[in-house]
Design a protein around this motif. Structure first.
Motif, PDB file in Angstrom:
ATOM      1  N   ASP A   1      -8.641  -2.961   1.694  1.00 15.34           N
ATOM      2  CA  ASP A   1      -8.515  -2.125   0.499  1.00 15.34           C
ATOM      3  C   ASP A   1      -7.459  -2.625  -0.488  1.00 15.34           C
ATOM      4  OD1 ASP A   1     -10.578  -0.345   0.698  1.00 15.34           O
ATOM      5  OD2 ASP A   1      -9.405   1.264   1.615  1.00 15.34           O
ATOM      6  N   LEU A   2      -7.165  -3.898  -0.462  1.00 16.67           N
ATOM      7  CA  LEU A   2      -6.191  -4.436  -1.422  1.00 16.67           C
ATOM      8  C   LEU A   2      -6.659  -4.261  -2.862  1.00 16.67           C
ATOM      9  CD1 LEU A   2      -5.126  -7.779   0.329  1.00 16.67           C
ATOM     10  CD2 LEU A   2      -3.854  -5.617   0.234  1.00 16.67           C
ATOM     11  N   GLY A   3      -7.944  -4.154  -3.073  1.00 16.21           N
ATOM     12  CA  GLY A   3      -8.474  -3.961  -4.425  1.00 16.21           C
ATOM     13  C   GLY A   3      -8.146  -2.602  -5.021  1.00 16.21           C
ATOM     14  N   LEU A   4      -7.559  -1.710  -4.231  1.00 18.69           N
ATOM     15  CA  LEU A   4      -7.112  -0.408  -4.736  1.00 18.69           C
ATOM     16  C   LEU A   4      -5.614  -0.394  -5.031  1.00 18.69           C
ATOM     17  CD1 LEU A   4      -9.099   1.937  -2.319  1.00 18.69           C
ATOM     18  CD2 LEU A   4      -9.693   1.303  -4.680  1.00 18.69           C
ATOM     19  N   VAL A   5      -4.956  -1.511  -4.796  1.00 20.45           N
ATOM     20  CA  VAL A   5      -3.516  -1.638  -5.047  1.00 20.45           C
ATOM     21  C   VAL A   5      -3.308  -2.080  -6.494  1.00 20.45           C
ATOM     22  CG1 VAL A   5      -1.422  -2.896  -4.419  1.00 20.45           C
ATOM     23  CG2 VAL A   5      -3.023  -2.151  -2.630  1.00 20.45           C
ATOM     24  N   GLU A   6      -2.452  -1.377  -7.206  1.00 14.67           N
ATOM     25  CA  GLU A   6      -2.278  -1.585  -8.654  1.00 14.67           C
ATOM     26  C   GLU A   6      -2.150  -3.053  -9.037  1.00 14.67           C
ATOM     27  OE1 GLU A   6      -2.082  -0.845 -12.551  1.00 14.67           O
ATOM     28  OE2 GLU A   6      -2.241   0.801 -11.121  1.00 14.67           O
ATOM     29  N   ARG A   7      -1.326  -3.791  -8.344  1.00 11.23           N
ATOM     30  CA  ARG A   7      -1.056  -5.173  -8.751  1.00 11.23           C
ATOM     31  C   ARG A   7      -2.244  -6.099  -8.576  1.00 11.23           C
ATOM     32  NH1 ARG A   7       3.213  -6.919  -3.997  1.00 11.23           N
ATOM     33  NH2 ARG A   7       2.802  -9.075  -4.619  1.00 11.23           N
TER      34      ARG A   7
ATOM     35  N   VAL B   1     -10.449  10.008  -3.194  1.00 13.36           N
ATOM     36  CA  VAL B   1     -11.243  10.434  -4.353  1.00 13.36           C
ATOM     37  C   VAL B   1     -10.515  10.093  -5.651  1.00 13.36           C
ATOM     38  CG1 VAL B   1     -12.255  12.420  -5.535  1.00 13.36           C
ATOM     39  CG2 VAL B   1     -12.441  12.230  -3.053  1.00 13.36           C
ATOM     40  N   ALA B   2      -9.199  10.255  -5.664  1.00 12.84           N
ATOM     41  CA  ALA B   2      -8.430   9.891  -6.850  1.00 12.84           C
ATOM     42  C   ALA B   2      -8.570   8.403  -7.163  1.00 12.84           C
ATOM     43  CB  ALA B   2      -6.954  10.252  -6.660  1.00 12.84           C
ATOM     44  N   ASN B   3      -8.562   7.563  -6.136  1.00 11.25           N
ATOM     45  CA  ASN B   3      -8.736   6.129  -6.340  1.00 11.25           C
ATOM     46  C   ASN B   3     -10.113   5.802  -6.902  1.00 11.25           C
ATOM     47  OD1 ASN B   3      -6.197   5.168  -5.546  1.00 11.25           O
ATOM     48  ND2 ASN B   3      -6.763   5.120  -3.388  1.00 11.25           N
TER      49      ASN B   3
ATOM     50  N   SER C   1       0.816  -1.212   0.000  1.00 10.15           N
ATOM     51  CA  SER C   1       0.000   0.000   0.000  1.00 10.15           C
ATOM     52  C   SER C   1       0.848   1.260   0.000  1.00 10.15           C
ATOM     53  CB  SER C   1      -0.910   0.033   1.244  1.00 10.15           C
ATOM     54  OG  SER C   1      -1.723  -1.110   1.338  1.00 10.15           O
ATOM     55  N   THR C   2       0.259   2.364  -0.421  1.00  7.93           N
ATOM     56  CA  THR C   2       0.883   3.654  -0.179  1.00  7.93           C
ATOM     57  C   THR C   2       0.810   3.938   1.320  1.00  7.93           C
ATOM     58  OG1 THR C   2      -1.166   4.914  -0.381  1.00  7.93           O
ATOM     59  CG2 THR C   2       0.073   4.498  -2.427  1.00  7.93           C
ATOM     60  N   PRO C   3       1.654   4.822   1.831  1.00  8.24           N
ATOM     61  CA  PRO C   3       1.557   5.170   3.257  1.00  8.24           C
ATOM     62  C   PRO C   3       0.167   5.683   3.633  1.00  8.24           C
ATOM     63  CG  PRO C   3       3.626   5.971   2.348  1.00  8.24           C
ATOM     64  CD  PRO C   3       2.817   5.470   1.184  1.00  8.24           C
ATOM     65  N   THR C   4      -0.460   6.429   2.733  1.00  3.85           N
ATOM     66  CA  THR C   4      -1.787   6.964   3.021  1.00  3.85           C
ATOM     67  C   THR C   4      -2.816   5.857   3.133  1.00  3.85           C
ATOM     68  OG1 THR C   4      -1.227   9.011   1.877  1.00  3.85           O
ATOM     69  CG2 THR C   4      -3.562   8.566   2.195  1.00  3.85           C
ATOM     70  N   LEU C   5      -2.782   4.903   2.217  1.00  3.73           N
ATOM     71  CA  LEU C   5      -3.739   3.801   2.258  1.00  3.73           C
ATOM     72  C   LEU C   5      -3.481   2.906   3.469  1.00  3.73           C
ATOM     73  CD1 LEU C   5      -6.134   2.562   0.738  1.00  3.73           C
ATOM     74  CD2 LEU C   5      -4.498   1.116  -0.485  1.00  3.73           C
ATOM     75  N   PHE C   6      -2.217   2.670   3.779  1.00  4.00           N
ATOM     76  CA  PHE C   6      -1.909   1.854   4.948  1.00  4.00           C
ATOM     77  C   PHE C   6      -2.428   2.515   6.222  1.00  4.00           C
ATOM     78  CE2 PHE C   6       1.041   0.735   8.448  1.00  4.00           C
ATOM     79  CZ  PHE C   6       0.736  -0.610   8.543  1.00  4.00           C
ATOM     80  N   GLY C   7      -2.243   3.812   6.343  1.00  7.29           N
ATOM     81  CA  GLY C   7      -2.769   4.513   7.512  1.00  7.29           C
ATOM     82  C   GLY C   7      -4.274   4.372   7.607  1.00  7.29           C
ATOM     83  N   HIS C   8      -4.949   4.438   6.467  1.00  8.34           N
ATOM     84  CA  HIS C   8      -6.411   4.297   6.465  1.00  8.34           C
ATOM     85  C   HIS C   8      -6.846   2.939   7.000  1.00  8.34           C
ATOM     86  CE1 HIS C   8     -10.537   3.846   5.187  1.00  8.34           C
ATOM     87  NE2 HIS C   8     -10.189   2.932   4.309  1.00  8.34           N
TER      88      HIS C   8
ATOM     89  N   GLY D   1     -10.234  -7.112  -3.686  1.00  8.70           N
ATOM     90  CA  GLY D   1      -9.549  -7.161  -2.402  1.00  8.70           C
ATOM     91  C   GLY D   1      -9.912  -8.390  -1.593  1.00  8.70           C
ATOM     92  N   ALA D   2     -11.187  -8.751  -1.612  1.00 11.67           N
ATOM     93  CA  ALA D   2     -11.629  -9.928  -0.859  1.00 11.67           C
ATOM     94  C   ALA D   2     -10.973 -11.190  -1.389  1.00 11.67           C
ATOM     95  CB  ALA D   2     -13.150 -10.037  -0.923  1.00 11.67           C
ATOM     96  N   ASP D   3     -10.862 -11.302  -2.706  1.00  8.55           N
ATOM     97  CA  ASP D   3     -10.238 -12.485  -3.304  1.00  8.55           C
ATOM     98  C   ASP D   3      -8.764 -12.595  -2.937  1.00  8.55           C
ATOM     99  OD1 ASP D   3     -12.645 -13.188  -4.470  1.00  8.55           O
ATOM    100  OD2 ASP D   3     -12.118 -12.440  -6.467  1.00  8.55           O
ATOM    101  N   VAL D   4      -8.054 -11.469  -3.008  1.00 10.29           N
ATOM    102  CA  VAL D   4      -6.629 -11.476  -2.671  1.00 10.29           C
ATOM    103  C   VAL D   4      -6.431 -11.806  -1.191  1.00 10.29           C
ATOM    104  CG1 VAL D   4      -4.537 -10.078  -2.508  1.00 10.29           C
ATOM    105  CG2 VAL D   4      -6.019  -9.870  -4.501  1.00 10.29           C
ATOM    106  N   ALA D   5      -7.246 -11.201  -0.336  1.00 11.88           N
ATOM    107  CA  ALA D   5      -7.110 -11.441   1.097  1.00 11.88           C
ATOM    108  C   ALA D   5      -7.376 -12.907   1.438  1.00 11.88           C
ATOM    109  CB  ALA D   5      -8.074 -10.539   1.864  1.00 11.88           C
ATOM    110  N   ARG D   6      -8.419 -13.475   0.864  1.00 20.21           N
ATOM    111  CA  ARG D   6      -8.730 -14.883   1.144  1.00 20.21           C
ATOM    112  C   ARG D   6      -7.583 -15.781   0.712  1.00 20.21           C
ATOM    113  NH1 ARG D   6     -14.195 -16.984  -1.328  1.00 20.21           N
ATOM    114  NH2 ARG D   6     -13.119 -16.361  -3.239  1.00 20.21           N
TER     115      ARG D   6
END
Length: 233
Positions: A87-93, A187-189, A48-55, A105-110
């Motif tokens: 929020d892994l579904g907002l990560v580019e990869r 909002v950008a995401n 994650s970006t630092p901002t997303l990780f903080g969230h 995100g749910a699929d990656v986390a599972r």
């Protein structure tokens, strides 16, 4: 993550979140003392970006604070990994070509949790928590860990329920995990998601943002969808 240029962040290379020190509140909201929780936190921080990780970390803290008010018993590890990975579904990869970000995100986390030994039943709880976290009215009817992921994220995204929390607890969470321009990145995401796969957000709240910022946004409103149904009246 490439994000929409309308907010001035298109193509900006994310700073490695792993370089940011992790601090812990002193209000009793430490992460669960399990290997899986630590692995989930480090994974979220790495990708994650630092901002997303903080969230996602604030979402956990706020979710616990909301849940503790109810007196319900809950599984803290499940709540933590659900919040940390929501929020892994907002990560580019991990962004797919056609699914909503919650499902990505749910699929990656599972998959991440099953590969590290979490049982199928417990991993499905986390899947539900992530898939439902943008629909609080449904998540609130589910088990406490699912409801708390949605509630905690809701507090951090829109302030919903913030007035129910102790001011000192909130101040400590914000000091421990600063927001770092979260509103702007969020909002950008949203715009980025709508631009990549607009029809994934049919009847989704993201579509409202897409219509505002993306010329010719093709996703109909619910009224337009109803009136365009191919049936004679």
């Amino acid at each position: 993550m490439a994000a929409a240029g309308l907010l001035g962040v298109a193509g900006a290379a994310p700073v490695a979140a792993a370089a940011q020190p992790v601090r812990y509140p002193t209000t009793g909201l430490r992460i669960p003392d399990t290997e899986l929780a630590r692995q989930a936190m480090e994974f979220a921080r790495e990708v994650s970006t630092p901002t997303l990780f903080g969230h996602v970390m604030r979402s956990y803290q706020f979710g616990v604070l909301m849940l503790e008010r109810t007196g319900q018993r809950y599984d803290r590890e499940l709540l933590f990994v659900g919040a940390a990975l929501h929020d892994l579904g907002l990560v580019e990869r991990f962004i797919s070509t056609g699914e909503r970000f919650e499902l990505d995100g749910a699929d990656v986390a599972r998959r991440f949790l099953r590969e590290r030994g979490m049982s199928t039943a417990r991993a499905e709880v986390v899947w539900d928590a992530i898939a439902l976290h943008t629909n609080f009215t449904i998540a609130a009817r589910k088990r406490p860990e699912i409801a708390a992921v949605a509630a905690g994220a809701g507090v951090d995204v829109s302030g919903q329920g913030l007035d129910q929390l102790d001011r000192d607890d909130v101040a400590e969470v914000l000091e421990t995990y600063p927001r770092l321009g979260f509103k702007r990145e969020a909002v950008a995401n949203i715009i980025d998601q709508c631009g990549r796969k607009p029809m994934a957000y049919l009847l989704h709240p993201f579509a409202e943002v897409g219509r505002k910022y993306i010329p010719g946004f093709p996703v109909p409103t619910i009224e337009q969808a109803v009136l365009a149904a191919p049936f004679p009246e």
